[in-house]
Design an enzyme around this catalytic site. Structure first.
Site, PDB file in Angstrom:
ATOM      1  CE1 TYR A   1      -3.397   3.134   1.012  1.00 52.32           C
ATOM      2  CE2 TYR A   1      -1.949   3.200   3.176  1.00 52.32           C
ATOM      3  CZ  TYR A   1      -3.152   3.343   2.090  1.00 52.32           C
ATOM      4  OH  TYR A   1      -3.369   4.767   2.374  1.00 52.32           O
TER       5      TYR A   1
ATOM      6  CB  THR B   1     -12.266   7.072   7.218  1.00 53.94           C
ATOM      7  OG1 THR B   1     -11.835   6.291   7.717  1.00 53.94           O
ATOM      8  CG2 THR B   1     -12.068   8.365   7.069  1.00 53.94           C
TER       9      THR B   1
HETATM   10  N1  LIG Z   1      -7.897   6.995   6.621  1.00 54.73           N
HETATM   11  C1  LIG Z   1      -7.113   7.765   6.481  1.00 54.73           C
HETATM   12  O1  LIG Z   1      -6.245   7.565   7.669  1.00 54.73           O
HETATM   13  C2  LIG Z   1      -6.172   7.533   5.366  1.00 54.73           C
HETATM   14  C3  LIG Z   1      -5.285   8.231   5.567  1.00 54.73           C
HETATM   15  C4  LIG Z   1      -4.153   8.310   4.130  1.00 54.73           C
HETATM   16  C5  LIG Z   1      -4.646   7.663   2.815  1.00 54.73           C
HETATM   17  N2  LIG Z   1      -6.165   7.584   3.132  1.00 54.73           N
HETATM   18  C6  LIG Z   1      -6.530   7.290   1.275  1.00 54.73           C
HETATM   19  O2  LIG Z   1      -8.084   8.196   1.508  1.00 54.73           O
HETATM   20  C7  LIG Z   1      -8.962   7.069   0.373  1.00 54.73           C
HETATM   21  C8  LIG Z   1      -9.727   6.553   1.428  1.00 54.73           C
HETATM   22  O3  LIG Z   1     -10.001   6.496   2.982  1.00 54.73           O
HETATM   23  P1  LIG Z   1     -10.635   6.203   3.759  1.00 54.73           P
HETATM   24  O4  LIG Z   1     -10.314   5.988   5.680  1.00 54.73           O
HETATM   25  O5  LIG Z   1     -11.904   7.376   3.194  1.00 54.73           O
HETATM   26  O6  LIG Z   1     -11.656   4.389   3.700  1.00 54.73           O
HETATM   27  P2  LIG Z   1     -12.549   4.017   3.146  1.00 54.73           P
HETATM   28  O7  LIG Z   1     -12.457   2.709   2.779  1.00 54.73           O
HETATM   29  O8  LIG Z   1     -13.345   4.185   4.238  1.00 54.73           O
HETATM   30  O9  LIG Z   1     -12.686   5.055   1.858  1.00 54.73           O
HETATM   31  C9  LIG Z   1     -12.458   4.321   0.511  1.00 54.73           C
HETATM   32  C10 LIG Z   1     -13.299   4.234  -0.647  1.00 54.73           C
HETATM   33  O10 LIG Z   1     -13.173   3.951  -1.634  1.00 54.73           O
HETATM   34  C11 LIG Z   1     -14.135   3.053  -2.641  1.00 54.73           C
HETATM   35  N3  LIG Z   1     -13.157   1.742  -3.108  1.00 54.73           N
HETATM   36  C12 LIG Z   1     -11.703   1.533  -2.044  1.00 54.73           C
HETATM   37  N4  LIG Z   1     -11.203   0.347  -4.077  1.00 54.73           N
HETATM   38  C13 LIG Z   1     -11.877   0.869  -4.974  1.00 54.73           C
HETATM   39  C14 LIG Z   1     -12.195   0.264  -5.850  1.00 54.73           C
HETATM   40  N5  LIG Z   1     -11.007  -0.607  -6.588  1.00 54.73           N
HETATM   41  N6  LIG Z   1     -13.020   0.500  -6.806  1.00 54.73           N
HETATM   42  C15 LIG Z   1     -14.315   1.040  -6.434  1.00 54.73           C
HETATM   43  N7  LIG Z   1     -14.345   1.804  -5.391  1.00 54.73           N
HETATM   44  C16 LIG Z   1     -13.032   1.708  -4.313  1.00 54.73           C
HETATM   45  C17 LIG Z   1     -14.572   1.782  -1.128  1.00 54.73           C
HETATM   46  O11 LIG Z   1     -15.677   0.714  -1.512  1.00 54.73           O
HETATM   47  C18 LIG Z   1     -15.016   2.884  -0.818  1.00 54.73           C
HETATM   48  O12 LIG Z   1     -15.830   3.840  -0.899  1.00 54.73           O
HETATM   49  C19 LIG Z   1      -7.613   5.685  -0.498  1.00 54.73           C
HETATM   50  O13 LIG Z   1      -7.069   5.657  -0.796  1.00 54.73           O
HETATM   51  C20 LIG Z   1      -6.989   5.817   1.720  1.00 54.73           C
HETATM   52  O14 LIG Z   1      -5.754   5.252   0.893  1.00 54.73           O
HETATM   53  C21 LIG Z   1      -6.561   7.222   4.023  1.00 54.73           C
END
Ligand SMILES: NC(=O)c1ccc[n+]([C@@H]2O[C@H](COP(=O)([O-])OP(=O)(O)OC[C@H]3O[C@@H](n4cnc5c(N)ncnc54)[C@H](O)[C@@H]3O)[C@@H](O)[C@H]2O)c1
Length: 269
Positions: A174, A209
């Protein structure tokens, strides 16, 4: 500066059925944009209790008064991406703001890979993570940004991660793929510079989240707004950075990576 600087703009936020993507779509709609929301399937918003389904999320975002449409599909599937782009073009028009947010540490079975370190992670998990994070981002970008290049206007915000900027284990695949998203941002910005299309990224630090809180052991100290920046982010704090990069105040900002992590990653690169 008006309070609806994105009025007349059309935004598409991938992975906006829940979590950070939903907060971003809501923020862009509050600033006046018409918004296309998206998830892998209609049930994903309910997975951690954030909404009954994508329809409810669309209704909520619609309270800002703009048009909202919802599309479904896996971003790593070219046919699904093609169908999404046709639906959004027919229902809203040409996308001006693309936010590539869908992704995460998601292995072949749908959860975090186990093991999740460099030397033991399974090939099928490496492949699934690559499709979920890097290939999907590239496919969505190709579908939605070619028209921006033709029109010579538009902007892209990619969502990377603090994990892209430091070596760490587990979550090796990742982290590596988010570092690739950072570099893809720079390459794409360079390619589109002659066409006036801006491309930037936001690297969130750990953010509260529903998925984040449900899938990991959290530090109670960092959950609180305790007057310190050594805490977890609120989703709205990440959405504000996306709105800045997507808006007119960032009109000469291109190819940049904005780390929104309270100063967690204070080193170059
Ligand atoms: N929450 C954190 O701490 C954090 C930190 C750094 C980066 N991020 C990044 O932010 C983004 C959102 O994270 P989040 O915490 O809201 O997670 P989350 O899992 O709640 O949201 C991710 C969304 O993307 C969708 N998704 C994932 N893979 C997919 C695919 N291949 N096709 C279609 N839909 C897909 C999921 O169903 C979900 O709705 C991600 O890219 C994550 O890596 C999150």
């Amino acid at each position: 500066m008006t309070d609806r600087p994105l009025a007349g703009r059309i935004a598409f936020v991938t992975g906006s059925g829940r979590g950070l993507g939903r907060a971003m779509a809501d923020k862009l709609a509050a600033l006046g944009a018409d918004v296309a929301i998206h998830d892998r399937d209609a049930a994903q918003p309910a997975k951690y209790g954030e909404a009954s389904g994508l329809d409810e999320v669309a209704r909520e975002i619609g309270r800002h008064g703009g048009r909202v449409t919802a599309v479904l599909g896996t971003i790593g599937d070219p046919a699904a991406v093609d169908a999404m782009s046709r639906t959004i073009a027919a229902e809203l028009g040409s996308v001006d703001i693309l936010v590539n947010c869908a992704g995460g540490d998601i292995g072949a079975a749908g959860g975090k890979p186990e093991p999740n370190n460099a030397l033991d992670v399974a090939l099928e998990d490496i492949q699934a993570e690559t499709t979920n994070n890097l290939i999907g981002t590239m496919l969505v970008t190709q579908a939605f940004v070619r028209p921006m290049r033709d029109r010579r206007s538009g902007c892209v915000v990619n969502i990377a991660s603090a994990a892209a900027h430091m070596g760490h284990t587990p979550e090796v695949v990742y982290s590596t793929l988010k570092a690739a998203v950072v570099h893809y941002t720079r390459c794409l910005a360079s390619e589109l510079r002659p066409y006036g299309v801006r491309v930037n990224a936001v690297s969130p630090g750990p953010t509260k989240t529903a998925r984040f809180q449900a899938t990991r052991k959290t530090d109670p100290q960092k959950m609180r707004a305790n007057g310190s920046l050594d805490r977890y982010a609120e989703p709205e704090e990440i959405a504000d950075a996306v709105a800045f990069l997507a808006g007119p105040q960032a009109r000469f900002v291109n190819g940049q990576i904005l780390r929104v992590d309270g100063g967690l990653t204070l080193y170059p690169g």
